[in-house]
Structure formats: structure tokens, C-alpha cells
Design an enzyme around this catalytic site. Sequence first.
Site, PDB file in Angstrom:
ATOM      1  N   ASP A   1       0.852  -1.188   0.000  1.00  0.00           N
ATOM      2  CA  ASP A   1       0.000   0.000   0.000  1.00  0.00           C
ATOM      3  C   ASP A   1       0.893   1.245   0.000  1.00  0.00           C
ATOM      4  OD1 ASP A   1      -2.375   1.493   0.348  1.00  0.00           O
ATOM      5  OD2 ASP A   1      -2.128   1.493   2.528  1.00  0.00           O
ATOM      6  N   HIS A   2       0.535   2.247  -0.779  1.00  0.00           N
ATOM      7  CA  HIS A   2       1.311   3.500  -0.845  1.00  0.00           C
ATOM      8  C   HIS A   2       2.801   3.251  -1.022  1.00  0.00           C
ATOM      9  CE1 HIS A   2      -2.056   6.175  -0.055  1.00  0.00           C
ATOM     10  NE2 HIS A   2      -2.440   5.335   0.898  1.00  0.00           N
TER      11      HIS A   2
ATOM     12  N   HIS B   1      -7.594  10.283   4.785  1.00  0.00           N
ATOM     13  CA  HIS B   1      -6.966   9.231   5.582  1.00  0.00           C
ATOM     14  C   HIS B   1      -7.199   9.479   7.071  1.00  0.00           C
ATOM     15  CE1 HIS B   1      -4.006   8.148   2.171  1.00  0.00           C
ATOM     16  NE2 HIS B   1      -4.759   7.093   2.402  1.00  0.00           N
ATOM     17  N   GLY B   2      -7.462   8.403   7.804  1.00  0.00           N
ATOM     18  CA  GLY B   2      -7.544   8.512   9.262  1.00  0.00           C
ATOM     19  C   GLY B   2      -8.922   8.938   9.728  1.00  0.00           C
TER      20      GLY B   2
ATOM     21  N   HIS C   1      -9.408   5.081  -1.112  1.00  0.00           N
ATOM     22  CA  HIS C   1      -8.597   5.066   0.119  1.00  0.00           C
ATOM     23  C   HIS C   1      -9.389   5.744   1.224  1.00  0.00           C
ATOM     24  CE1 HIS C   1      -4.399   3.863  -1.181  1.00  0.00           C
ATOM     25  NE2 HIS C   1      -5.157   3.704  -2.257  1.00  0.00           N
TER      26      HIS C   1
ATOM     27  N   SER D   1     -12.058   4.115   6.415  1.00  0.00           N
ATOM     28  CA  SER D   1     -12.505   4.295   7.808  1.00  0.00           C
ATOM     29  C   SER D   1     -13.220   5.633   7.934  1.00  0.00           C
ATOM     30  CB  SER D   1     -11.300   4.311   8.767  1.00  0.00           C
ATOM     31  OG  SER D   1     -10.533   3.155   8.611  1.00  0.00           O
TER      32      SER D   1
HETATM   33  O1  G3H Z   1      -4.090   3.168   2.324  1.00  0.00           O
HETATM   34  C1  G3H Z   1      -4.758   2.953   3.347  1.00  0.00           C
HETATM   35  C2  G3H Z   1      -5.944   3.663   3.610  1.00  0.00           C
HETATM   36  O2  G3H Z   1      -6.300   4.524   2.638  1.00  0.00           O
HETATM   37  C3  G3H Z   1      -6.565   3.613   4.916  1.00  0.00           C
HETATM   38  O3  G3H Z   1      -7.286   4.787   5.240  1.00  0.00           O
HETATM   39  O4  G3H Z   1      -6.978   4.654   7.677  1.00  0.00           O
HETATM   40  O5  G3H Z   1      -8.640   6.196   6.670  1.00  0.00           O
HETATM   41  O6  G3H Z   1      -9.038   3.759   6.623  1.00  0.00           O
HETATM   42  P1  G3H Z   1      -8.043   4.853   6.639  1.00  0.00           P
HETATM   43 ZN    ZN Z   2      -4.380   5.197   1.586  1.00  0.00          ZN
END
Ligand code: G3H
Ligand code: ZN
Length: 283
Positions: A82-83, A179-180, A206, A209
Site C-alpha cells: 500500500d502507498h 486518511h484517518g 482510500h 474508515s
Molecule cells: O491506504 C490505506 C488507507 O487509505 C486507509 O485509510 O486509515 O482512513 O481507513 P483509513
Molecule cells: Zn491510503
Amino acid sequence: MKLINGFSLMNYALEKGLLLPAFNTTNLEMTYAIAKGLQEANLPGYIQISSNNLQLSNPHIIAEIARDAAAKYDIPIALHLDHGRSFEDVKNCINAGFTSIMVDASSLPFEENIAESKKTVEYCHFYGIPVEVELGGLKGKEDDIFSDNSEGKTDPDMVPEFVERTGCDLLAVSVGNVHGLELQPHIDIPLLEKIHNLCPVPLVMHGGSGIPHEILKEARKHGLLKCNFGADLRKAFISSFGKTYESNHNAHDVISLSLDAVENVSSKARELVSMINTTDSSL
Ligand code: G3H
Ligand code: ZN
């Protein structure tokens, strides 16, 4: 079963009309928990680890743990970088047996993003591994990195050229996702729809969450094949330890705490994968 190749997983999901969750792992317990959650839901998905997290976890070790976790069950699971932040990380992960790759050059100018992405695509395709790339920037916190990046949302007009010139297999988009858990996502469904109509490859969301369930279900109608969840699982993991510590500062039974954490994370993973694939309007 063996870890499955990323192309096979994508095709399987396309055939069955499924949205694949990609769950971020950080360690052994989370890796086992993700596989367990997928099995309990009887739905396929990805175990993924971000380049940032490779500072902590050697890709060979993570791949070994993921192989062991997948082997316990009989649902299709792919192991995804990922990334991916550098070509070095990509090569190390391919060598370690990862079955799907993301290169994230989204913070670079358009032409440089294309060049970096294309280089990774050519390398990975030689090994029969699919590549996700990103166009547009996401705000928020990914692992320990906070970004106020503001390249902004994905420009739909750039999508066809970007996809064609990179040769990518999946496109991660920025449509108000973050993110987050600290920022609020505001998903722009009409923009997602527009991108979908112009994009020849499946899309990735992405920052899963914190996106309300009904919005994810709506987004699913517009070309999404993969949806990433990181913070929700990390919170499930950390809160297991936190609650016990709050109630007893002398608690030290790491084994039973870790087993509880595995339960919490797997039940969160099961809930999320079931939710994004449900047709039940009450969820
Ligand atoms: O690449 C991982 C994610 O995009 C996770 O995002 O922590 O907001 O679920 P999140
Ligand atoms: Zn991400």
C-alpha cells in the site's frame, strides 16, 4: 489457501460483483486477525501493508506471516503493498512474494507521477503482478505521516491519459475521501461517477474508515473494486490494550491481551467486509 495473485483476485471480484476490502496490517496479530475476519465473513480481500510500515516490518517477514494466515483458510486473499513510496520498496515486496502493488507518486507533478507509475507497472507486469496508482491527493493521517497535501481532488479530464500512459490496473482517486479518523470525509459521488465513466480500469477508494456506510454503498455503484481500511482496524487493535491498561495499570498478560486484540480486529474486519458487500438496505 495460497496467497492469490492480484489479477486473479480482481477477476474473481469482478465476476462475482464484489467490492474488495484492503485491510492494513501492522504486525503479526493484525495479519492473522484480517485473514480470520475475511474467512468468518466468507468474502475475499487484501491484506496490505504500507511502505511507511515497512520501517517496522521487513517485507519478507510480513509475507511469511501473510502466507501462513492465508493458508489457514479457504477464501482468496492477496498481499498488497500500500502507498509504495519507492522503487526499492516495490522490488523488495515483489521479491518477498507480494501479489499486488501500489505505487504512490501522487504528490509529484503529473508527468513525474506518470513516469514513476509507468516504471513500476512495467516492472511488476513482468512478474505478472497488477499495479494500483494514484491521481490526486488525499488529506489526513496515514500511519505516522500527516498530509495536508493539496493537489486536491482527481481531475477527471486527466484520467484517460494517465491510465493509458501508466498502463495501470487500478486507479486510486481523491473524491473527498481522507486518511484517518481526524478529518471528515465528504464523498463527491457525481465526481466519482464522472471519473468512472472516463476510466478504463477499476477504481480504489482510500480512507475507508469513517466513511458512512450508505455513502460507501452508493460509491460502490460507480466502478469501485477496492476499498482501503486502516484506522478502523488500528483503533480496534489499540483499544483492546488501552481499555485493559486503563482499568488496571499493572496488567501484563500480553498473550491474552493480544488474543483479545485479534478477536477485536477480526470482528471489525468481518463487519466492514460484510457491510461493503451487503445488499441489505438496513445496514
Ligand atoms: O491506504 C490505506 C488507507 O487509505 C486507509 O485509510 O486509515 O482512513 O481507513 P483509513
Ligand atoms: Zn491510503
